[in-house]
Design an enzyme around this catalytic site. Structure first.
Site, PDB file in Angstrom:
ATOM      1  N   HIS A 182       0.834  -1.215   0.000  1.00 46.89           N
ATOM      2  CA  HIS A 182       0.000   0.000   0.000  1.00 46.89           C
ATOM      3  C   HIS A 182       0.865   1.260   0.000  1.00 46.89           C
ATOM      4  CE1 HIS A 182      -3.629  -2.401   1.064  1.00 46.89           C
ATOM      5  NE2 HIS A 182      -2.759  -3.107   1.761  1.00 46.89           N
ATOM      6  N   SER A 312      15.668  19.168 -16.774  1.00 52.93           N
ATOM      7  CA  SER A 312      14.816  20.347 -16.717  1.00 52.93           C
ATOM      8  C   SER A 312      15.418  21.477 -17.536  1.00 52.93           C
ATOM      9  CB  SER A 312      14.632  20.811 -15.274  1.00 52.93           C
ATOM     10  OG  SER A 312      13.924  22.038 -15.211  1.00 52.93           O
ATOM     11  N   GLU A 325      10.255   6.197 -17.578  1.00 54.29           N
ATOM     12  CA  GLU A 325       9.120   6.982 -18.070  1.00 54.29           C
ATOM     13  C   GLU A 325       8.763   6.588 -19.500  1.00 54.29           C
ATOM     14  OE1 GLU A 325       9.864  11.054 -15.418  1.00 54.29           O
ATOM     15  OE2 GLU A 325      10.415  11.005 -17.538  1.00 54.29           O
TER      16      GLU A 325
END
Length: 466
Positions: A182, A312, A325
């Site tokens: 969880h 970035s 990703e």
């Protein structure tokens, strides 16, 4: 006018680019379907060429095609299969649902090539398409293309990924970390155990895909229009499968029920389902890596993935988990492709499925994407990741869930109270347990040994094994 030539089909005359190897039927398809700009996959064109080459040999062996014509057709078809003339396959994926336009595209290109300089009078329908229909050729091409791509590309890529994971796991057999359920702290495990679970998922995926291969091998060639085999020699189906087996090295066979192979695309839906399950597997691995890499300071920070590019355009020094990703996006695309293949698979009306080009495009795209993503995940992410052992051990020492090992000794309620106190006060569980349980330092060291706890069992910590 000099840039065009006049070709003719059953509907009449049509202008075709002068340099094009294809003819009128292909040109009509180009004009009728300016829809996506997506062409049929390279693997599909390869399979079409292989089928045309095999059928030329079979028709010659059966005495239906003159040897000189068969030889010329086979050589031309082999060149198509090799990819020499992909520019002459301009038909859009979103075309006639049977794929007739793509079949005729192949027939016309091969006929032109085969007749060039020979003047044998080779006809796209009468000779190249002899004993065939788009309705049995296109489903067979889908299955053959998928089979070859799975054998030659995806399965080796998955084994490479699995091997890389296991190689990285081996030296981490005693490096423990906090487990999570969880997304919350749970009992410890080793990095080798965590990586080993990924490898086991890949084993299951490889086995599932392997099981589907035996149904992909059953080609409906010889069924022609609807499965009855009209205009085809009854000996053709088995001989075609045998010849394709010789050409490709894959064990192919004639479908036991040709009607099924033409009317349905259940096998494509099945294979797409296996790819969908694999996408779920790779998505989990990619997301686990992203979570483990999160930080480096404010996240879990358990591992450091290779720095592949600046992360970035505004934050200097930021590095992102770009490979996981990309893999996650591939998986999302494959899941979407599976939905499309599922919808297309139920679009068989009576004796023919009418979404074959869509199935070919999505199925083969999924195979290629998953193969490429698996290799990148192995080579550019997992092979070069670094485990941040100091951070992992510092977090593990404060994990209140270690108290679970004390349940058999102090009871669940007492253990829960210790866990709450340790968490509230930010202290190691061993320290709180020593105060509240009456157990000695030596006993607690044995009971709460993280490495021993990864072996499971009752009393694993106290015995040092289990």
């Amino acid at each position: 006018m000099g840039t065009y030539r006049i070709e003719k089909d059953s509907l009449g005359e049509l202008r075709v680019p002068a340099a094009a190897l294809y003819g009128a039927q292909t040109q009509r398809a180009v004009q009728n379907f300016p829809i996506s700009g997506l062409r049929m996959p390279r693997a599909f064109i390869r399979a079409l060429g292989l089928i045309k080459a095999a059928m030329a040999d079979v028709n010659a062996d059966l005495g239906h095609l003159k040897p000189a014509l068969a030889k010329a057709i086979r050589k031309a078809a082999e060149r198509v299969a090799a990819g020499e003339f992909d520019a002459d396959f301009p038909v859009d994926v979103f075309q006639t649902g049977s794929g007739t336009s793509s079949n005729m595209n192949a027939n016309e290109v091969i006929a032109t090539l085969a007749d060039r300089g020979r003047k044998l009078g080779i006809h796209p329908n009468d000779h190249v398409n002899m004993g065939q229909s788009s309705n049995d050729v296109i489903p067979s091409a889908i299955q053959l293309a998928a089979l070859l791509c799975l054998r030659e590309d995806l399965l080796p890529a998955l084994k490479r990924l699995q091997t890389t994971i296991l190689q990285r796991a081996k030296p981490l057999a005693r490096v423990t970390k906090t487990g999570r359920t969880h997304l919350m702290d749970a009992m410890p495990l080793t990095f080798a155990q965590e990586f080993g679970a990924w490898a086991a998922q890949l084993t299951s995926a490889i086995e599932r895909i392997g099981d589907s291969l035996k149904r992909l091998r059953r080609l409906p060639l010889g069924g022609t229009a609807i499965g009855t085999g009209i205009n085809a020699d009854r000996r053709q189906a088995r001989r075609a499968a045998k010849r394709l087996s010789e050409i490709t090295g894959a064990k192919l066979e004639s479908a036991p029920n040709l009607f099924e192979g033409i009317a349905s695309q259940d096998v494509a839906v099945e294979v797409s389902g296996q790819l969908n399950a694999l996408a779920c597997c790779l998505m989990k691995i990619a997301n686990d890596l992203r979570w483990m890499n999160a930080g480096p300071l404010a996240g879990l920070g358990e591992i450091e993935l290779p720095a592949l590019q600046p992360g970035s355009s505004i934050m200097p020094g930021k590095v992102n988990p770009v490979i996981p990703e990309a893999v996650a996006m591939v998986c999302a695309q494959v899941m979407g492709n599976h939905v499309a293949v599922t919808v297309a698979g139920q679009s068989g009306n009576f004796q023919l499925n009418v979404m074959l080009p869509l199935i070919a495009h999505n199925l083969l795209q999924s195979i290629a994407l998953l193969a490429n993503a698996s290799r990148q995940l192995a080579d550019a992410a997992i092979a070069g990741l670094r485990v941040r052992e100091d951070r992992v051990q510092a977090v593990l020492a404060r994990n209140p869930m270690l108290v679970t090992a004390l349940n058999p000794v102090v009871g669940y309620e007492a253990a829960a109270a210790m866990a709450k106190q340790a968490y509230k006060e930010g202290r190691p569980i061993a320290e709180v347990a020593r105060e509240r349980s009456g157990l000695s330092v030596a006993q607690l060291r044995r009971l709460l040994d993280p490495v021993a706890l990864t072996r499971g069992g009752i009393g694993a910590g106290s015995s040092g094994g289990g």
